[in-house]
Scaffold this active site. Structure first.
Site, PDB file in Angstrom:
ATOM      1  N   GLU A  85      -0.595  -8.270   5.813  1.00 13.15           N
ATOM      2  CA  GLU A  85      -0.607  -8.195   6.755  1.00 13.15           C
ATOM      3  C   GLU A  85      -1.471  -7.484   7.800  1.00 13.15           C
ATOM      4  OE1 GLU A  85       0.180  -5.869   5.145  1.00 13.15           O
ATOM      5  OE2 GLU A  85       0.036  -4.030   5.444  1.00 13.15           O
ATOM      6  N   HIS A 143      -2.676  -5.593   1.655  1.00 15.25           N
ATOM      7  CA  HIS A 143      -2.605  -5.081   2.894  1.00 15.25           C
ATOM      8  C   HIS A 143      -2.311  -6.555   3.614  1.00 15.25           C
ATOM      9  CE1 HIS A 143      -2.618  -1.292   4.285  1.00 15.25           C
ATOM     10  NE2 HIS A 143      -3.852  -0.824   3.501  1.00 15.25           N
ATOM     11  N   CYS A 174       1.071  -1.007   0.326  1.00 16.26           N
ATOM     12  CA  CYS A 174       0.381  -0.006  -0.189  1.00 16.26           C
ATOM     13  C   CYS A 174       0.747   1.036  -0.311  1.00 16.26           C
ATOM     14  CB  CYS A 174      -0.956   0.236   1.354  1.00 16.26           C
ATOM     15  SG  CYS A 174      -2.444   1.088   1.174  1.00 16.26           S
TER      16      CYS A 174
HETATM   17  N1  GLN Z   1      -4.161   6.231   0.656  1.00 17.77           N
HETATM   18  C1  GLN Z   1      -2.064   6.218   1.163  1.00 17.77           C
HETATM   19  C2  GLN Z   1      -0.954   6.889   1.152  1.00 17.77           C
HETATM   20  O1  GLN Z   1      -1.111   7.846   0.212  1.00 17.77           O
HETATM   21  C3  GLN Z   1      -2.098   4.298   1.239  1.00 17.77           C
HETATM   22  C4  GLN Z   1      -3.019   4.057   2.675  1.00 17.77           C
HETATM   23  C5  GLN Z   1      -2.411   2.845   2.805  1.00 17.77           C
HETATM   24  O2  GLN Z   1      -1.288   2.349   3.177  1.00 17.77           O
HETATM   25  N2  GLN Z   1      -3.178   1.846   3.751  1.00 17.77           N
HETATM   26  O3  GLN Z   1      -0.019   6.496   1.541  1.00 17.77           O
END
Ligand code: GLN
Length: 194
Positions: free
Chosen positions: A176, A174, A79
């Site tokens: 995790e 994710h 992410c």
């Molecule tokens: N939207 C977040 C960002 O721009 C990432 C979201 C996440 O890691 N769950 O960093």
């Protein structure tokens, strides 16, 4: 025995540490440049990519981290971690590490589907069971370079949600946050642990 680190500046690094421990790995929390020494693999967790990038700069981690990846350290971004690995972002902030040949849009799935879950077929995991993926304000991959292998896509529109380029792995979801450790196992296999 390989040494695996988790970037522990911000975000859900504790969940990655727990998943690795479940697999019998004693991971190292990484906050300072010296803690990159001797690492075979590093996970960049989910969180807030702008905060993580700022902290990375404050702690002087940016260049040493890039250097370690370029000299062969395996890396996985989940992410926000995927955002940081990208070579190109649609917005000006944060400045990504520019390591993986993907173009990414932060929060690319918009407000309506801020968070969602999907069952993904992931052939490299070598099991028929789909991977239940959790997306939270997830980045959208807009394009991937020639040298990038797509590992998983969303079934409806085919957006790429997991990709690999040599020793670099990126997932917009994710692993995790679920009990399923198959992606962590795959990462360890990339490192050469299993
Ligand atoms: N939207 C977040 C960002 O721009 C990432 C979201 C996440 O890691 N769950 O960093």
């Amino acid at each position: 025995m390989a040494t695996i680190g988790v970037l522990a500046l911000q975000g859900d690094f504790a969940e990655h540490l727990a998943a690795l421990k479940k697999l019998g790995v004693q991971p190292r929390e990484v906050r300072l440049p010296g803690e990159l020494d001797g690492l075979d693999g590093l996970i960049i967790p989910g969180g807030e990519s702008t905060s993580m990038a700022r902290l990375m700069d404050i702690y002087g981690l940016r260049e040493p981290l890039k250097e370690r990846v370029r000299s062969g350290m395996t890396v996985w971004g989940t992410c926000a971690g995927m955002i940081l690995l990208a070579t190109k972002l649609t917005e000006d902030r944060p400045e990504p590490l520019g390591l993986m040949n993907i173009e990414v849009q932060r929060n690319g799935y918009g407000r309506q589907v801020d968070s969602f879950e999907a069952d993904l077929p992931v052939p490299v995991l070598q099991t028929k069971t789909a991977f239940h993926a959790v997306f939270i304000r997830a980045p959208k991959v807009l394009s991937v370079g020639k040298n990038v292998t797509v590992l998983a896509s969303l079934s409806q529109k085919g957006e790429v949600v997991a990709a690999q380029q040599d020793g670099m792995l990126a997932t917009s979801f994710h692993p995790e946050l679920t009990e399923d450790t198959r992606f962590h196992q795959y990462f360890l296999k990339m490192v050469g642990v299993h």
